[in-house]
Design a protein around this motif. Sequence first.
Motif, PDB file in Angstrom:
ATOM      1  N   LEU A 180       9.519   2.620   0.382  1.00  0.00           N
ATOM      2  CA  LEU A 180       9.135   4.183   0.029  1.00  0.00           C
ATOM      3  C   LEU A 180      10.079   4.835  -0.860  1.00  0.00           C
ATOM      4  CD1 LEU A 180       7.133   5.147   3.263  1.00  0.00           C
ATOM      5  CD2 LEU A 180       6.278   4.036   1.285  1.00  0.00           C
ATOM      6  N   VAL A 181      11.227   4.682  -0.509  1.00  0.00           N
ATOM      7  CA  VAL A 181      12.262   5.294  -1.427  1.00  0.00           C
ATOM      8  C   VAL A 181      12.201   4.645  -2.902  1.00  0.00           C
ATOM      9  CG1 VAL A 181      14.520   5.834  -1.579  1.00  0.00           C
ATOM     10  CG2 VAL A 181      13.772   5.894   0.446  1.00  0.00           C
TER      11      VAL A 181
ATOM     12  N   LEU B 143      12.622  -1.649   6.282  1.00  0.00           N
ATOM     13  CA  LEU B 143      12.047  -2.264   5.133  1.00  0.00           C
ATOM     14  C   LEU B 143      10.987  -1.302   4.550  1.00  0.00           C
ATOM     15  CD1 LEU B 143      11.951  -4.797   3.179  1.00  0.00           C
ATOM     16  CD2 LEU B 143      10.221  -5.904   4.660  1.00  0.00           C
ATOM     17  N   LEU B 144      10.282  -0.712   5.288  1.00  0.00           N
ATOM     18  CA  LEU B 144       9.148   0.119   4.598  1.00  0.00           C
ATOM     19  C   LEU B 144       9.916   1.534   4.261  1.00  0.00           C
ATOM     20  CD1 LEU B 144       6.167   0.851   4.343  1.00  0.00           C
ATOM     21  CD2 LEU B 144       6.064   1.631   6.646  1.00  0.00           C
TER      22      LEU B 144
ATOM     23  N   ALA C  34      19.073   2.974  -4.355  1.00  0.00           N
ATOM     24  CA  ALA C  34      19.128   3.254  -2.656  1.00  0.00           C
ATOM     25  C   ALA C  34      18.061   2.558  -1.778  1.00  0.00           C
ATOM     26  CB  ALA C  34      19.058   4.805  -2.188  1.00  0.00           C
ATOM     27  N   GLY C  35      16.974   2.839  -2.310  1.00  0.00           N
ATOM     28  CA  GLY C  35      15.790   2.124  -1.629  1.00  0.00           C
ATOM     29  C   GLY C  35      15.689   0.439  -1.726  1.00  0.00           C
ATOM     30  N   THR C  36      16.143   0.012  -2.831  1.00  0.00           N
ATOM     31  CA  THR C  36      16.403  -1.395  -2.795  1.00  0.00           C
ATOM     32  C   THR C  36      17.470  -2.055  -2.184  1.00  0.00           C
ATOM     33  OG1 THR C  36      15.887  -1.269  -5.257  1.00  0.00           O
ATOM     34  CG2 THR C  36      16.890  -3.096  -4.424  1.00  0.00           C
ATOM     35  N   LEU C  37      18.595  -1.270  -1.941  1.00  0.00           N
ATOM     36  CA  LEU C  37      19.709  -1.782  -0.792  1.00  0.00           C
ATOM     37  C   LEU C  37      19.224  -1.637   0.689  1.00  0.00           C
ATOM     38  CD1 LEU C  37      22.699  -2.555  -0.468  1.00  0.00           C
ATOM     39  CD2 LEU C  37      23.097   0.000  -0.348  1.00  0.00           C
TER      40      LEU C  37
ATOM     41  N   THR D 166       0.785  -1.308  -0.097  1.00  0.00           N
ATOM     42  CA  THR D 166       0.050   0.106  -0.011  1.00  0.00           C
ATOM     43  C   THR D 166       0.863   1.235  -0.012  1.00  0.00           C
ATOM     44  OG1 THR D 166      -1.693  -1.238   1.026  1.00  0.00           O
ATOM     45  CG2 THR D 166      -1.876   1.173   1.134  1.00  0.00           C
ATOM     46  N   GLY D 167       1.939   1.307   0.832  1.00  0.00           N
ATOM     47  CA  GLY D 167       2.833   2.462   1.006  1.00  0.00           C
ATOM     48  C   GLY D 167       3.561   2.660  -0.481  1.00  0.00           C
ATOM     49  N   TYR D 168       3.890   1.458  -1.032  1.00  0.00           N
ATOM     50  CA  TYR D 168       4.457   1.587  -2.061  1.00  0.00           C
ATOM     51  C   TYR D 168       3.498   2.411  -3.164  1.00  0.00           C
ATOM     52  CZ  TYR D 168       7.657   0.411  -6.298  1.00  0.00           C
ATOM     53  OH  TYR D 168       8.799   0.239  -7.069  1.00  0.00           O
ATOM     54  N   LEU D 169       2.291   1.829  -3.481  1.00  0.00           N
ATOM     55  CA  LEU D 169       1.436   2.505  -4.546  1.00  0.00           C
ATOM     56  C   LEU D 169       1.166   3.858  -4.189  1.00  0.00           C
ATOM     57  CD1 LEU D 169      -1.058  -0.499  -5.020  1.00  0.00           C
ATOM     58  CD2 LEU D 169       0.772   0.439  -6.530  1.00  0.00           C
TER      59      LEU D 169
END
Length: 498
Positions: A119-120, A114-115, A100-103, A65-68
């Motif tokens: 979001l990044v 993780l959240l 950066a978010g993936t790392l 949900t946060g990603y979307l």
Amino acid sequence: MNSAMSEMNDQRKSAFGTKSNRLIIWVMVLGVFVAILNETLLNVALTPIMNDLGILPNTAQWLSTGYLLVIAVMIPATAFLIQRFTTRKLFLTAMVLFAAGTLVAALAPGFAWLLVGRLVQASGTALLFPLLTNVVLAMVPMDRRGAAMGTIGIVITFAPAIGPTLSGLIVAHYSWRLLFYGVLPIAAFVILFAYMRLTNVLDSSRQKADLVSMLLSAVGFGGIVYGFSRAGEGHGGWSDADVLLPVAIGGIALIAFIRRQLRMRQPMLDLRAFQSGMFSLSAIIMLIVMMAMFATMMLVPIFLQTALGYSPLEAGLVMLPGGVVMGIMSPVTGRMFDRFGARGLALTGLILMVVALVGLVSMTLSTSYLVITGMNTLMMLGISMLMMPLMTNGLNALSPSLYPHGTAISGTIQQVGGAMGMALLVTVMSNGSDRFKAGAERTVSKEQWEALATAAGMKQAFLFALGLVIVALLLAVLFLRRSSSPQGEAEGQRINAH
């Protein structure tokens, strides 16, 4: 004037025709592909993540949900960002944010980190697709855009379709962290190549940011997507505060945002794009298609697992053939669009969707896995035949100065349509299941009774989707025509040679 425009078109054809520029576009496509893949990559992995981090389902759902939500908040602002910053700077910034978010997500010691990583990631993803679309619109002449946009179609159709399958295969044998570690080398390659080779394709300007518009846009689109997502995830009914309140606040903010944009000399999101009848028609049909697509991608796995007893991996694999078909067909339909226009492709695609939905409406507890896979694949084939031709036809109807705004509007419609589709059809399914339980006497086991109720609810949900697609088909039959830019393809943009 005409000779200058002709010379510019020739430059674009030769620029796009060079091996170097084709490679640049393909690398940008690769970056967008891995970014959009992450929208659905965690869907199947939420259970292992919950077990590993010791969190509840309502908490874990924020990873999706946060990603979307971040994407929905940022996409409307991409029109301003694309005009404000150079192509190279914006693409590199987006890819660095995503990497950066993936790392951070891969190394996350707990849920909070993780959240943050997710979001990044999303903040980078939101910038990438509109930027790629604008680069293609700037570099490619109108008579070749279908093929180029078909390539982009691989990204927006194939990537989210294979996400659940890929995720299921990985988490069945490895740690969920591999979902992030596996993406990192690809993101690093794209960043390195873009740093060395990417040039500035679009002009930038010193346009000032309107903070009020950005705030209203964030609250408006964010509130609506959040509210619909909560309902679509089954966390509340339409009368619950955690659904109704954000939708109401979002709706009020969105009305204020629209009023402000219509009064501004330089709006953040130029809604004059809707003055084009063909763009507006394409937007309406695309909204319906995205509602049906995302809802089907959610409901079919639910039916397979809750009613037919298949495993999450088996439910994810049912989506794979449809994803492969979409990836194969997007470039093909793009080239067909260049030759024949959008009307025939869109009508064929919508008819295939109608046939597929009729098949899904007819599903029972005895329907075979193979038949369900076939219906889903037919559905995705139909979507692949109309999605990018429809979007390209709508954008072709705009003047080049409106391209960034048109792509931002299209991206927003896809996110809002997906959230609305999942929420509405899950609601219809739940209500259908409840009516079945209330109106029929139980004569079988509890498990069989629940499966029959789920099947009844699914039938109602797919009937609702079928009605929406029939409306889209009627609109296409009556009004869809091949469009052309009203003010000349070359106006308002030029290829920057630097």
